[in-house]
Every structure is written in C-alpha cells, then in structure tokens.
Design an enzyme around this catalytic site. Structure first.
Site, PDB file in Angstrom:
ATOM      1  N   GLY A 108       1.704   2.610 -10.087  1.00  0.00           N
ATOM      2  CA  GLY A 108       2.123   3.858  -9.448  1.00  0.00           C
ATOM      3  C   GLY A 108       1.556   5.082 -10.142  1.00  0.00           C
ATOM      4  N   ASP A 109       1.358   4.996 -11.455  1.00  0.00           N
ATOM      5  CA  ASP A 109       0.775   6.118 -12.198  1.00  0.00           C
ATOM      6  C   ASP A 109      -0.685   6.325 -11.796  1.00  0.00           C
ATOM      7  OD1 ASP A 109       3.228   6.145 -13.502  1.00  0.00           O
ATOM      8  OD2 ASP A 109       2.517   4.845 -15.103  1.00  0.00           O
ATOM      9  N   GLY A 135       0.796  -1.219   0.000  1.00  0.00           N
ATOM     10  CA  GLY A 135       0.000   0.000   0.000  1.00  0.00           C
ATOM     11  C   GLY A 135       0.827   1.267   0.000  1.00  0.00           C
TER      12      GLY A 135
END
Length: 309
Positions: free
Chosen positions: A248-249, A222
């Site tokens: 991550g984007d 997380g």
C-alpha cells in the site's frame, strides 16, 4: 521535493522461515533490518524512482538512531525527523516462504510529549514551502491527538501544497473532513469509515465526505478510484505472491508521483498497481522488484465505470 510525514516511525525487522508453526521454535533462514513506518516506506520507494524526498516525523532512542543510520545512505532522501526522548518502536514481519504468507507484529509506539508535537508542527511548516506534495501516513503514536492529521492537512492547504492522507479509524474520519486532495484507504479502513464493504458504494461515500479523490486499495484485486474525472478500476493481470507488507505504501508513492506530474488517472493507477505488485515480490517493505514492475505494467487493465453506488 516530495515530503512524507510518519508520526509513528519504526525499525522494521523481517524474518523468513520455511514454515510458520505455532508453539514451536523456528530457525530463521534470512533476516533483514530496514527503516520503517508507512511514510518512510513511501519516501524510500519515491527515492528509488528518482524523486527527491524529505522524511519528517519522530525518531528516538537506540532504535531511532538505528533507523536514521539506515536512512542516511539512501540517495535522494533527506532526514528531517524530530528527535524524541522515548525510543522508536519496532515491527516484526515473519514471512512463511512455504505458504507465501506474512505474519506482522506491530508495537504501538512511545509517548510523544506536547513539546515534541510542537516541534514537529514547526518543522512541518518550515518544510512545506519547498514541497511539491506531502503525504501524511500511518498510525498516530500515543500522545498525539486524534485530529493531528486534520490539523496538518489544513496547514498544507493554507500553504497551497497538495496533500495525500493514508491512515485509518478516527484520524481518517477527521482528516477526510479537512478536505485532502487524495485519500488512500484499504478495504478495512474504507469499511470502518463508511460502514459499507461494497467497494463502489464505500469509495464514492468516502469521496462525498470531503476528499478531492479517493483511491481504495483492494489487495490482489487492485484499486478503485473515485476522482473528479470519474470512477476507475485498475487490476493486475494475475496475483503476485510474496510479502504484502508495504504494498500500500508503494501505491501511495506512485499516486504522489502522478499527482506531482499531473499524470492522467489511467496511467497513474496502472503505475500504482504495478509498483504495488512489484513490492509484494520484494522481500521487505519500502523496496520493489524492478523486473516485476517492468513486466507487469503493460498488462495492467484500467477501466472506467459508472459512478453510481
């Protein structure tokens, strides 16, 4: 609108194989071609969430033309890329569906000339007044100086536009000193910046280096966020298996949307974790599985922790 900057755009190719075995030939079960680069992925997710977005950065050659052709039909997304003489790079993700793993091959990118960099700076300055927030994402292509993101952060701050930085290495080190509103490193980028692999210590250290807030992406564990309101940890109820490229984007997309809406940090982080996991469940970067997103969001736990190293 929300502005994303991708200085090192890419044409993303994804191949799915039943099993990835070194030193052998493979029959590709499925392939996909998408416009890529971190900021491009962020913009595509934001557009899918209903936000008007503008993409700038560099694109050139046949691969750049293909990237722009793939962007053209995306609703709510505007192409403001600067054309370069050199061709846009390619990236290849090979998804082993049997093992649930992905192997990534990323080209470095082509040289950007001083004239092209000047054109990008000019385009960026023209776009900022209409932006509610800006994200500076990804690696720097050859020819762009290592302090480029720091320069763009200072320009955004002068225009009164909040800015998020998502990069690594020396561009991150210099960029964070320019005091962005938010920095989103992954665990390796955070360790490279601070020298520590202990998430709490490293995240707090990163914030002390100049960022208003730091949200560290810890993969399947997380997010850990050091904010003016305290230290927060957000985690999914269970791991999601699939292609992690672009997860991550999607975190960046959720954080930008929350920044613009001034959503409280717990809700902002829960949305980021759910959207990231839903991206892992999707075959290609820049897309997410709405059903996974909707099912996971209620189960995301967000806890406040003591802000001590």
């Amino acid at each position: 609108m929300i502005l994303t900057v991708t200085l090192n755009t890419a044409l993303d190719l994804t191949y799915e194989v039943p099993a990835l075995v070194p030193h052998t030939s493979h029959r590709v079960a499925r392939s996909a071609e998408r416009p890529g680069g971190k900021g491009v992925n962020v913009a595509r997710v934001l557009a899918a969430l209903g936000h008007d977005t503008v993409v700038t950065g560099f694109a050139g050659g046949p691969t750049g033309d293909r990237l722009r052709a793939l962007l053209a039909p995306v609703p709510r997304l505007t192409d403001a890329l600067v054309t370069t003489g050199a061709a846009t790079r390619r990236t290849v993700a090979v998804v082993d569906t049997g093992a649930g793993d992905t192997t990534q091959f990323n080209e470095a990118g082509a040289d950007v000339t001083p004239e092209e960099w000047a054109a990008l700076r000019s385009r960026y300055a023209e776009l900022l007044p209409g932006a509610a927030a800006v994200a500076l994402c990804g690696s720097l292509p050859p020819g762009v100086h290592v302090g480029a993101y720091a320069e763009l952060i200072r320009t955004a701050r002068a225009a009164g536009v909040p800015v998020l930085l998502d990069t690594g290495g020396e561009p991150l080190r210099r960029g964070i000193a320019a005091r962005p509103d938010l920095v989103k490193p992954n665990a390796d980028e955070l360790a490279g910046l601070t020298g520590s692999r202990e998430p709490r210590r490293a995240t707090l250290d990163a914030r002390r280096r100049g960022a208003h807030a730091v949200v560290a992406s810890l993969g399947p564990d997380g997010l850990l966020a050091a904010t003016p309101e305290g230290l927060w940890r957000a985690a999914p109820p269970a791991p999601v298996h699939g292609n992690p490229t672009g997860a991550g984007d999607s975190v960046v997309a959720a954080l930008l949307a929350g920044l613009v809406a001034q959503t409280p940090w717990p809700a902002r982080l829960a949305e980021a974790v759910a959207l990231s996991a839903a991206t892992v469940a999707s075959p290609v970067a820049g897309e997410y599985d709405p059903a996974v997103h909707a099912s996971l969001l209620p189960g995301i736990t967000v806890t406040r922790e003591e802000a001590t190293p």
